[in-house]
Design a protein around this motif. Structure first.
Motif, mmCIF file in Angstrom:
data_model
loop_
_atom_site.group_PDB
_atom_site.id
_atom_site.type_symbol
_atom_site.label_atom_id
_atom_site.label_comp_id
_atom_site.label_asym_id
_atom_site.label_seq_id
_atom_site.Cartn_x
_atom_site.Cartn_y
_atom_site.Cartn_z
ATOM 1 N N ARG A 105 0.974 -1.286 -0.082
ATOM 2 C CA ARG A 105 0.292 -0.111 0.012
ATOM 3 C C ARG A 105 0.996 1.289 0.025
ATOM 4 N NH1 ARG A 105 -3.569 -1.064 4.987
ATOM 5 N NH2 ARG A 105 -1.703 -1.797 5.635
ATOM 6 N N ALA A 106 1.937 1.023 0.856
ATOM 7 C CA ALA A 106 2.899 2.366 0.894
ATOM 8 C C ALA A 106 3.600 2.628 -0.512
ATOM 9 C CB ALA A 106 3.811 2.061 1.969
ATOM 10 N N ARG A 107 3.783 1.435 -1.164
ATOM 11 C CA ARG A 107 4.422 1.270 -2.522
ATOM 12 C C ARG A 107 3.417 2.166 -3.599
ATOM 13 N NH1 ARG A 107 5.831 -3.549 -2.705
ATOM 14 N NH2 ARG A 107 7.940 -3.344 -1.809
ATOM 15 N N GLU A 108 2.307 1.680 -3.307
ATOM 16 C CA GLU A 108 1.412 2.301 -4.494
ATOM 17 C C GLU A 108 1.074 3.899 -4.266
ATOM 18 O OE1 GLU A 108 -1.287 1.175 -6.551
ATOM 19 O OE2 GLU A 108 -0.104 -0.597 -6.782
ATOM 20 N N LEU A 109 1.043 4.080 -3.066
ATOM 21 C CA LEU A 109 0.977 5.611 -2.614
ATOM 22 C C LEU A 109 2.493 6.371 -3.311
ATOM 23 C CD1 LEU A 109 -0.414 5.629 0.893
ATOM 24 C CD2 LEU A 109 -1.595 6.528 -1.419
ATOM 25 N N LYS A 110 3.290 5.846 -3.074
ATOM 26 C CA LYS A 110 4.846 6.558 -3.420
ATOM 27 C C LYS A 110 4.734 6.440 -4.844
ATOM 28 C CE LYS A 110 9.754 5.635 -3.483
ATOM 29 N NZ LYS A 110 10.776 4.975 -2.895
ATOM 30 N N ALA A 111 4.262 5.484 -5.591
ATOM 31 C CA ALA A 111 4.248 5.282 -6.958
ATOM 32 C C ALA A 111 3.489 6.388 -7.581
ATOM 33 C CB ALA A 111 3.981 4.003 -7.561
ATOM 34 N N SER A 112 2.398 6.705 -7.137
ATOM 35 C CA SER A 112 1.289 7.604 -7.492
ATOM 36 C C SER A 112 1.593 9.216 -7.076
ATOM 37 C CB SER A 112 -0.047 7.386 -6.939
ATOM 38 O OG SER A 112 -0.223 7.344 -5.685
ATOM 39 N N ASN A 138 11.145 5.445 1.567
ATOM 40 C CA ASN A 138 12.138 5.751 0.578
ATOM 41 C C ASN A 138 12.814 4.499 -0.019
ATOM 42 O OD1 ASN A 138 12.362 8.542 0.117
ATOM 43 N ND2 ASN A 138 13.054 8.834 1.998
ATOM 44 N N ALA A 139 12.846 3.577 0.897
ATOM 45 C CA ALA A 139 13.626 2.298 0.870
ATOM 46 C C ALA A 139 12.795 1.245 -0.301
ATOM 47 C CB ALA A 139 14.035 1.497 1.970
ATOM 48 N N LEU A 140 11.387 1.715 -0.496
ATOM 49 C CA LEU A 140 10.641 0.806 -1.225
ATOM 50 C C LEU A 140 10.783 1.036 -2.396
ATOM 51 C CD1 LEU A 140 7.194 1.373 0.717
ATOM 52 C CD2 LEU A 140 8.583 -0.654 0.679
ATOM 53 N N GLU A 141 10.879 -0.276 -3.212
ATOM 54 C CA GLU A 141 11.067 -0.008 -4.716
ATOM 55 C C GLU A 141 9.873 -0.043 -5.345
ATOM 56 O OE1 GLU A 141 13.730 -3.044 -5.700
ATOM 57 O OE2 GLU A 141 15.380 -2.508 -4.636
#
Length: 147
Positions: A105-112, A138-141
């Motif tokens: 979920r955090a990755r989805e938010l970061k990507a958007s 920040n560490a999430l790819e």
């Protein structure tokens, strides 16, 4: 006597200005797009329990209390959860399979482009501090980076 009348007039003007400013702020808020319904696992579980007990209105109220969604967005979200359908992150786009995990979920938010919301999500679900949560996000790819 004139001084008292002037004071009353000044107070009324200040109250009028404050009222106009609050109305303008409220009106500006109506035009701000609301975020997509990305509910935490815990919230989705509680909404499902309410809808299973035929308490759809309570489920909608719970969604509205715990997110920034309005009635127009919360009602379809509650109905989708009740029907077992996935929520959509944006119109016509199904939720990623990773959306069930905190990292997903955090990755989805970061990507958007919603980095701060991703940090807020991580802080809310883990109890991390601001710096720790920001480092985690920040560490999430992105999914594209891992493919």
């Amino acid at each position: 006597m004139i001084l008292g009348g002037f004071f009353i007039f000044a107070v009324l003007v200040v109250i009028g200005v404050i009222s106009l400013a609050r109305t303008a702020a409220r009106n500006r808020g109506e035009h701000v797009p609301r975020p997509s319904p990305v509910l935490s696992y815990d919230l989705e579980r509680r909404v499902r329990a309410l809808t299973d007990a035929d308490r759809l209105l309570h489920a909608i109220k719970l969604i509205r209390q715990e997110t920034t969604l309005g009635l127009k967005e919360a009602k379809p979200a509650a109905e989708a959860i009740a029907a077992g359908r996935p929520l959509s992150v944006s119109p016509g786009r199904p939720v990623s399979p990773l959306i069930g995990t905190l990292a997903g979920r955090a990755r989805e938010l970061k990507a958007s482009g919603r980095f701060e919301q991703a940090v807020h999500l991580v802080r809310g679900e883990t109890g991390m501090g601001q710096a720790e949560a920001a480092a985690f996000v920040n560490a999430l790819e992105s999914e594209a980076d891992t493919a």
